[in-house]
Enzyme design. Sequence first.
Site, PDB file in Angstrom:
ATOM      1  N   ASN A 140       0.878  -1.205  -0.146  1.00 49.83           N
ATOM      2  CA  ASN A 140       0.067  -0.026   0.143  1.00 49.83           C
ATOM      3  C   ASN A 140       0.865   1.235  -0.095  1.00 49.83           C
ATOM      4  O   ASN A 140       1.883   1.307   0.689  1.00 49.83           O
ATOM      5  CB  ASN A 140      -0.795  -0.121   1.135  1.00 49.83           C
ATOM      6  CG  ASN A 140      -1.811  -1.032   1.174  1.00 49.83           C
ATOM      7  OD1 ASN A 140      -3.131  -0.881   0.423  1.00 49.83           O
ATOM      8  ND2 ASN A 140      -1.732  -2.068   1.876  1.00 49.83           N
ATOM      9  N   ASP A 158      -6.676   1.130  -5.346  1.00 52.50           N
ATOM     10  CA  ASP A 158      -7.633   0.465  -4.267  1.00 52.50           C
ATOM     11  C   ASP A 158      -8.707   1.045  -3.668  1.00 52.50           C
ATOM     12  O   ASP A 158      -9.037   2.283  -4.139  1.00 52.50           O
ATOM     13  CB  ASP A 158      -6.196   0.921  -3.051  1.00 52.50           C
ATOM     14  CG  ASP A 158      -6.664  -0.201  -1.979  1.00 52.50           C
ATOM     15  OD1 ASP A 158      -7.431  -0.985  -2.054  1.00 52.50           O
ATOM     16  OD2 ASP A 158      -5.715  -0.292  -1.117  1.00 52.50           O
ATOM     17  N   GLU A 203     -12.499  -7.097  -2.166  1.00 51.02           N
ATOM     18  CA  GLU A 203     -11.961  -7.050  -0.702  1.00 51.02           C
ATOM     19  C   GLU A 203     -13.071  -7.598   0.158  1.00 51.02           C
ATOM     20  O   GLU A 203     -14.210  -7.595  -0.199  1.00 51.02           O
ATOM     21  CB  GLU A 203     -11.549  -5.646  -0.393  1.00 51.02           C
ATOM     22  CG  GLU A 203     -10.250  -5.207  -1.231  1.00 51.02           C
ATOM     23  CD  GLU A 203     -10.032  -3.625  -0.690  1.00 51.02           C
ATOM     24  OE1 GLU A 203     -11.156  -2.926  -0.115  1.00 51.02           O
ATOM     25  OE2 GLU A 203      -8.788  -3.345  -0.767  1.00 51.02           O
TER      26      GLU A 203
HETATM   27  P1  C2E Z   1      -6.536  -1.514   2.937  1.00 50.61           P
HETATM   28  O1  C2E Z   1      -5.611  -1.499   1.837  1.00 50.61           O
HETATM   29  O2  C2E Z   1      -8.037  -1.163   2.281  1.00 50.61           O
HETATM   30  O3  C2E Z   1      -6.647  -2.803   3.460  1.00 50.61           O
HETATM   31  C1  C2E Z   1      -7.516  -3.898   3.807  1.00 50.61           C
HETATM   32  C2  C2E Z   1      -8.050  -3.767   4.932  1.00 50.61           C
HETATM   33  O4  C2E Z   1      -9.162  -4.687   5.136  1.00 50.61           O
HETATM   34  C3  C2E Z   1      -6.941  -4.596   5.968  1.00 50.61           C
HETATM   35  O5  C2E Z   1      -7.047  -3.687   7.095  1.00 50.61           O
HETATM   36  C4  C2E Z   1      -7.576  -5.845   6.250  1.00 50.61           C
HETATM   37  O6  C2E Z   1      -7.103  -6.377   7.533  1.00 50.61           O
HETATM   38  C5  C2E Z   1      -9.016  -5.606   6.091  1.00 50.61           C
HETATM   39  N1  C2E Z   1      -9.644  -6.895   5.754  1.00 50.61           N
HETATM   40  C6  C2E Z   1      -9.069  -7.815   4.813  1.00 50.61           C
HETATM   41  N2  C2E Z   1     -10.355  -8.647   4.606  1.00 50.61           N
HETATM   42  C7  C2E Z   1     -11.103  -8.351   5.374  1.00 50.61           C
HETATM   43  C8  C2E Z   1     -12.575  -8.972   5.835  1.00 50.61           C
HETATM   44  O7  C2E Z   1     -12.988 -10.132   5.146  1.00 50.61           O
HETATM   45  N3  C2E Z   1     -13.301  -8.361   6.771  1.00 50.61           N
HETATM   46  C9  C2E Z   1     -13.023  -7.339   7.316  1.00 50.61           C
HETATM   47  N4  C2E Z   1     -13.836  -6.650   7.958  1.00 50.61           N
HETATM   48  N5  C2E Z   1     -11.789  -6.601   7.072  1.00 50.61           N
HETATM   49  C10 C2E Z   1     -10.724  -7.197   6.036  1.00 50.61           C
HETATM   50  P2  C2E Z   1      -5.886  -2.995   7.940  1.00 50.61           P
HETATM   51  O8  C2E Z   1      -4.888  -4.164   7.851  1.00 50.61           O
HETATM   52  O9  C2E Z   1      -6.404  -2.451   9.541  1.00 50.61           O
HETATM   53  O10 C2E Z   1      -5.556  -1.828   6.829  1.00 50.61           O
HETATM   54  C11 C2E Z   1      -6.096  -0.813   7.089  1.00 50.61           C
HETATM   55  C12 C2E Z   1      -5.456   0.190   6.012  1.00 50.61           C
HETATM   56  O11 C2E Z   1      -4.359   0.498   6.302  1.00 50.61           O
HETATM   57  C13 C2E Z   1      -5.280  -0.407   4.667  1.00 50.61           C
HETATM   58  O12 C2E Z   1      -6.528  -0.563   3.907  1.00 50.61           O
HETATM   59  C14 C2E Z   1      -4.159   0.358   4.112  1.00 50.61           C
HETATM   60  O13 C2E Z   1      -4.797   1.324   3.607  1.00 50.61           O
HETATM   61  C15 C2E Z   1      -3.547   0.865   5.176  1.00 50.61           C
HETATM   62  N6  C2E Z   1      -2.200   0.135   5.425  1.00 50.61           N
HETATM   63  C16 C2E Z   1      -2.088  -1.114   5.950  1.00 50.61           C
HETATM   64  N7  C2E Z   1      -0.756  -1.520   5.805  1.00 50.61           N
HETATM   65  C17 C2E Z   1      -0.144  -0.239   5.167  1.00 50.61           C
HETATM   66  C18 C2E Z   1       1.315   0.022   4.845  1.00 50.61           C
HETATM   67  O14 C2E Z   1       2.145  -0.735   4.966  1.00 50.61           O
HETATM   68  N8  C2E Z   1       1.420   1.193   4.216  1.00 50.61           N
HETATM   69  C19 C2E Z   1       0.576   1.968   3.985  1.00 50.61           C
HETATM   70  N9  C2E Z   1       0.817   3.115   3.316  1.00 50.61           N
HETATM   71  N10 C2E Z   1      -0.821   1.962   4.491  1.00 50.61           N
HETATM   72  C20 C2E Z   1      -1.230   0.715   4.949  1.00 50.61           C
HETATM   73 CA    CA Z   2      -8.506  -1.521   0.062  1.00 46.74          CA
HETATM   74 CA    CA Z   3      -4.998  -2.100  -0.133  1.00 43.79          CA
END
Ligand code: C2E
Ligand code: CA
Ligand code: CA
Length: 524
Positions: free
Chosen positions: A347, A409, A466
């Site tokens: 991301n 995304d 997703e």
């Molecule tokens: P995102 O890119 O939209 O990531 C998908 C989010 O949806 C992830 O939350 C993931 O855990 C969650 N998710 C995946 N499958 C499911 C599902 O079946 N049900 C539900 N309820 N949730 C699901 P996460 O890990 O909390 O990440 C949140 C956001 O944080 C991400 O949204 C992304 O925008 C950001 N992010 C995470 N890691 C990084 C990173 O290393 N760098 C940057 N710049 N942003 C990051």
């Molecule tokens: Ca996403």
């Molecule tokens: Ca993503």
Amino acid sequence: MRHRRDLFVLPILIGAVALLIWNGTSFFETMKAAGEEFTDDLKIASTTLTLNVALILFGWRYYVDVQQEVQRRAESEERAARIASTDGMTGLLNRKGLSEAGEEVRESARAAGRHATIISLRLNRFKSINDRHGYDVGDEVLRRIANGISEAAGEHARVARVAGDEFAILTTMAPDRRERIETLAQALLEIAIRPILIDEKLIHVGAFAGIAATPPEDLVIRDLLRRADIAQAEGRAGRIARPVWFDERMERELVAHGEIEQGIRVGLENEQFKPYFEPQVDLATGEVIGFEVLARWEHPLSGLIGPDRFIPVAEENGLIDELSDQVARQALAAAAEWEKPVDVSINISATQLNDSWLAQKIVRLLAETGFPAERLIIEITESSLFADPELARAITTSLKNQGVRVALDDFGTGYSSLAHLRALPFDRIKIDRSFTASLHRDRESEAIIRAVTTLAAAIDVPVTVEGVETARAHSALLQYGCQFGQGWFFGKPMSSDQAAQLVRKREPEARTEAPAKPAKRSRA
Ligand code: C2E
Ligand code: CA
Ligand code: CA
């Protein structure tokens, strides 16, 4: 100095006048005694009298000079004080002047049983007016807004410009009439956002306002201004178009925010940020085709912390670059060792897309970890394309030339527009999980997923959905023609060891249960 000279000149003058009276009397007596004769006594008396008159004239002159000098000095002292307390450009008070006004406001508020209050008003993106129209126009905008605010604030308010694009209005209010100060703040806000016509250009300035109040006995201008600023910043962060009242919660959050920032710095030093891997599968075959890397903070005391808690803070404090590098470096190094070649998606934040060196940094990371460019996908959100579309295009084009793919995304959440799909040659479109979550409840979500999938097929771009949580959602998505999916049905974000194992098998072992231990976070 002034008093000493006054004290010195005045008695001499009074003495000289008394002497003159005594001299005059004795002169007339001597003259009477001398008759027609010009005696020696008369000579002495007349000389003394002349000297005396001269002394008085001289003394008077000196006295007047001293008085004038004293006045001149007082005036220039006053002018200097005024300059030191006013803002040269707008003629309003400056920060110092505002502090000085505090004393008077405290007294008048105390006498009237009122509270002291400050409205903090900050112009939005004022810098871009300077950049776009030049400093002269910027200055003129400031002066006009300053005038408007001064007029509307009324004669009892003290108006200051406390920073380049920030005003503070100090006044008093009846403690039970908060709505009055709100009305005033709203009026000031409207003045600041009114379009301004300069040189036939119509200039639009945005603004945000915060209000804080205190009983007069607790008034410290610096503290009250800081609280009004905190409220104003809250309004700005939430894009709230009306004045925001300060409350204690904001201060507590700010402290917590500061603690998270400090924690991130320590965490970065100690490599506490780890990549977790969420499997992405081919919906038709169930085969794992790749992973999305999601940052997790393995905090020694608090356990596993999700990115929602720390990514926004890192973005705000310029730490996102280092944090992303730490996470992506570990992710790519691990994935380079896996038995089978699968894709890895990382991301990229909006703030990272403002870095003109981003493409070079990613290419260097690939070289250092030995991960092939062709297997890397970067995920960028639609909204992050807005800040600087030209730069975003340059960065993605340069990465694509190296073989890196780009995914759009969270499609469907923000400003979704077909123009974005055309603007950049995306290799994948990711449909936001909010649509999947409401798939069976909401016909609109279904319609949107179908429409996006059809559109993507027409421009030959595969779709990843997703948030697939159930078998039912999986089969529905298959039916709509979506190619790829991710979500808890296929696997929760897992450690790199668990991901390596899954790659070996290629197919998620259990479809009904998550193979990894669930991440400890509010959303997961
Ligand atoms: P995102 O890119 O939209 O990531 C998908 C989010 O949806 C992830 O939350 C993931 O855990 C969650 N998710 C995946 N499958 C499911 C599902 O079946 N049900 C539900 N309820 N949730 C699901 P996460 O890990 O909390 O990440 C949140 C956001 O944080 C991400 O949204 C992304 O925008 C950001 N992010 C995470 N890691 C990084 C990173 O290393 N760098 C940057 N710049 N942003 C990051
Ligand atoms: Ca996403
Ligand atoms: Ca993503």
